[in-house]
Scaffold this active site. Structure first.
Site, mmCIF file in Angstrom:
data_model
loop_
_atom_site.group_PDB
_atom_site.id
_atom_site.type_symbol
_atom_site.label_atom_id
_atom_site.label_comp_id
_atom_site.label_asym_id
_atom_site.label_seq_id
_atom_site.Cartn_x
_atom_site.Cartn_y
_atom_site.Cartn_z
ATOM 1 N N GLY A 9 44.980 16.652 41.803
ATOM 2 C CA GLY A 9 46.054 17.625 41.662
ATOM 3 C C GLY A 9 47.424 16.987 41.682
ATOM 4 N N SER A 11 49.568 16.419 39.281
ATOM 5 C CA SER A 11 50.472 16.698 38.163
ATOM 6 C C SER A 11 51.646 17.589 38.529
ATOM 7 C CB SER A 11 49.695 17.341 37.005
ATOM 8 O OG SER A 11 49.128 18.575 37.410
ATOM 9 N N ASN A 76 44.006 16.566 47.189
ATOM 10 C CA ASN A 76 45.041 17.582 47.295
ATOM 11 C C ASN A 76 44.773 18.821 46.444
ATOM 12 O OD1 ASN A 76 48.051 18.569 47.389
ATOM 13 N ND2 ASN A 76 47.649 18.161 45.223
ATOM 14 N N SER A 128 44.371 23.678 54.926
ATOM 15 C CA SER A 128 45.389 24.721 54.905
ATOM 16 C C SER A 128 45.486 25.377 56.268
ATOM 17 C CB SER A 128 45.035 25.779 53.854
ATOM 18 O OG SER A 128 45.848 26.930 53.985
ATOM 19 N N TYR A 140 38.585 31.161 50.509
ATOM 20 C CA TYR A 140 39.540 30.057 50.664
ATOM 21 C C TYR A 140 39.497 29.503 52.085
ATOM 22 C CZ TYR A 140 44.091 27.637 50.471
ATOM 23 O OH TYR A 140 45.109 26.717 50.526
ATOM 24 N N THR A 226 43.532 16.612 62.416
ATOM 25 C CA THR A 226 44.111 17.607 61.516
ATOM 26 C C THR A 226 45.544 17.871 61.940
ATOM 27 O OG1 THR A 226 41.975 18.674 61.122
ATOM 28 C CG2 THR A 226 43.946 19.958 60.630
#
Length: 240
Positions: A9, A11, A76, A128, A140, A226
């Site tokens: 990820g 970009s 990521n 997250s 998620y 974490t």
């Protein structure tokens, strides 16, 4: 030692910020993303791949190991797909499992021999704050929480080999993915910022600094941890 980082990820958003910081430090960087970035660098290689496609991910992994000896792996890439419980689907759970967990496993298995050969590696998985629970995030939250468990297991297995594995868990960050869910400049965004203890939405560079801490070769005594980069939102409740 010359460092080569694989960033998924890379970009746009947080991933692009991570790539650019590593390039500034003189590293070689490979980005795996669905779309090519709108910028370039002499030490920057981009490979377009949809990590939701397990076969394509495996093929990209083989291409990478044939061309590079990866020392850092930063996973990521991610997708949110928010739904209340009654609207969540198994198909979406399987998709998020692939991008958050399955692709990480495939890529890590591919780059591991080079790390073992060098007796050095740094791995950072991007979870997250939602891993702690958040409305509309059934699938998620489940897969982001899974990344934490996976990282802790990898940390135990790989510690004797000079490889550390840690997790960065961002809260709300000003990225295109965030603004796909929360309209930019909206009352909802302002209310969210006000509910975060530090009083603002995070920036990509807030997350990048945490990633670079875990990526630092000097930080060999930190693994299996974490770090919530969330402005204090992980301390209490958060409504988006």
């Amino acid at each position: 030692m010359h460092y080569t980082a694989l960033v998924t990820g890379g970009s746009a958003g947080i991933g692009a910020d991570i790539c650019q910081r590593m390039l500034q430090d003189g590293w070689k960087v490979i980005s795996l993303a669905r779309r090519a970035p709108q910028w370039s660098h002499a030490n920057f290689t981009t490979i377009n791949v949809d990590l939701l496609d397990a076969a394509a991910t495996a093929q990209a992994a083989q291409e990478i190991v044939q061309r590079f000896e990866v020392s850092h792996f930063i996973h990521n890439a991610g997708v949110i797909w928010p739904h209340l419980l009654q609207d969540a689907t198994v198909d979406e759970l399987q998709g998020l499992t692939q991008i958050h967990l399955g692709s990480a496993l495939t890529l890590m298995q591919s780059v591991l021999p080079a790390m073992e050969k060098q007796a050095f590696g740094r791995v950072v998985l991007m979870s997250s704050r939602g891993a702690l629970g958040l409305a509309t995030r059934t699938n998620y939250s489940a897969t982001k929480a899974g990344m934490i468990g996976m990282a802790r297991t990898w940390a135990l297995e790989l510690a004797p080999k000079g490889i550390t594995v840690n997790v960065v868990a961002p809260g709300p960050i000003q990225t295109p993915m965030f603004y796909d869910v929360v309209p930019s400049g909206s009352e909802r965004e302002a209310k969210l910022a006000a509910n975060i203890p530090v009083g603002r939405i995070g920036r990509p560079d807030d997350v990048t600094r945490a990633v670079m801490f875990f990526s630092d070769p000097a930080n060999s005594f930190v693994t299996g941890q974490t770090l919530y980069v969330c402005g204090g939102a992980s301390v209490g409740t958060l409504t988006i």
